[in-house]
Design a protein around this motif. Sequence first.
Motif, PDB file in Angstrom:
ATOM      1  N   PRO A  48       0.928  -1.109  -0.195  1.00 31.42           N
ATOM      2  CA  PRO A  48       0.197  -0.158   0.000  1.00 31.42           C
ATOM      3  C   PRO A  48       0.841   1.402   0.131  1.00 31.42           C
ATOM      4  CG  PRO A  48      -0.063  -1.123   2.207  1.00 31.42           C
ATOM      5  CD  PRO A  48       0.727  -1.992   1.228  1.00 31.42           C
ATOM      6  N   HIS A  49       0.559   2.269  -0.964  1.00 33.10           N
ATOM      7  CA  HIS A  49       0.904   3.621  -0.719  1.00 33.10           C
ATOM      8  C   HIS A  49       0.861   4.243   0.326  1.00 33.10           C
ATOM      9  CE1 HIS A  49       3.139   6.957  -2.502  1.00 33.10           C
ATOM     10  NE2 HIS A  49       2.098   7.575  -2.168  1.00 33.10           N
ATOM     11  N   ARG A  50       2.113   4.843   1.114  1.00 28.89           N
ATOM     12  CA  ARG A  50       2.051   5.454   2.231  1.00 28.89           C
ATOM     13  C   ARG A  50       2.937   6.591   2.149  1.00 28.89           C
ATOM     14  NH1 ARG A  50       2.756   1.144   7.391  1.00 28.89           N
ATOM     15  NH2 ARG A  50       0.956   0.063   6.874  1.00 28.89           N
ATOM     16  N   PRO A  51       2.363   7.800   2.013  1.00 27.73           N
ATOM     17  CA  PRO A  51       3.161   9.046   1.899  1.00 27.73           C
ATOM     18  C   PRO A  51       4.291   9.346   2.878  1.00 27.73           C
ATOM     19  CG  PRO A  51       0.691   9.794   2.605  1.00 27.73           C
ATOM     20  CD  PRO A  51       0.813   8.123   2.378  1.00 27.73           C
ATOM     21  N   GLU A  52       5.260   9.950   2.536  1.00 36.24           N
ATOM     22  CA  GLU A  52       6.087  10.106   3.498  1.00 36.24           C
ATOM     23  C   GLU A  52       5.947  11.479   4.276  1.00 36.24           C
ATOM     24  OE1 GLU A  52      10.194  10.233   1.664  1.00 36.24           O
ATOM     25  OE2 GLU A  52       9.561   8.512   0.251  1.00 36.24           O
ATOM     26  N   ARG A  53       6.401  11.069   5.554  1.00 35.22           N
ATOM     27  CA  ARG A  53       6.049  12.213   6.573  1.00 35.22           C
ATOM     28  C   ARG A  53       7.182  13.040   6.334  1.00 35.22           C
ATOM     29  NH1 ARG A  53       3.368  10.675  12.254  1.00 35.22           N
ATOM     30  NH2 ARG A  53       1.526   9.617  11.270  1.00 35.22           N
ATOM     31  N   ARG A  54       7.084  14.443   6.314  1.00 35.53           N
ATOM     32  CA  ARG A  54       8.145  15.264   6.275  1.00 35.53           C
ATOM     33  C   ARG A  54       8.384  15.908   7.743  1.00 35.53           C
ATOM     34  NH1 ARG A  54       6.912  19.649   1.566  1.00 35.53           N
ATOM     35  NH2 ARG A  54       6.547  18.077  -0.264  1.00 35.53           N
ATOM     36  N   GLN A  55       9.688  15.931   7.776  1.00 35.80           N
ATOM     37  CA  GLN A  55      10.038  16.255   9.205  1.00 35.80           C
ATOM     38  C   GLN A  55      10.110  17.811   9.329  1.00 35.80           C
ATOM     39  OE1 GLN A  55      13.331  14.118  10.721  1.00 35.80           O
ATOM     40  NE2 GLN A  55      12.267  12.223  10.582  1.00 35.80           N
ATOM     41  N   ALA A  56       9.746  18.321  10.129  1.00 33.02           N
ATOM     42  CA  ALA A  56      10.055  19.843  10.688  1.00 33.02           C
ATOM     43  C   ALA A  56      11.428  20.100  10.665  1.00 33.02           C
ATOM     44  CB  ALA A  56       9.140  20.531  11.958  1.00 33.02           C
TER      45      ALA A  56
END
Length: 57
Positions: A48-56
């Motif tokens: 399943p496609h999981r969008p990458e989380r951007r780190q602050a």
Amino acid sequence: MPTSERDEAPRAVPGVPTGVSMRDLLASCAAADLISRPPREPEPTVAPHRPERRQAA
């Protein structure tokens, strides 16, 4: 005195069993069909496609 074809008793066909129901015959054909086929290849699995989380920053 000759008899007509209608008056003759039906003859059994050699090698064909009598008394087999159509349901049993179809079930045995379906089973033979399943057994005679090679196994299917497994379905390809897609992660399943999981969008990458951007780190602050």
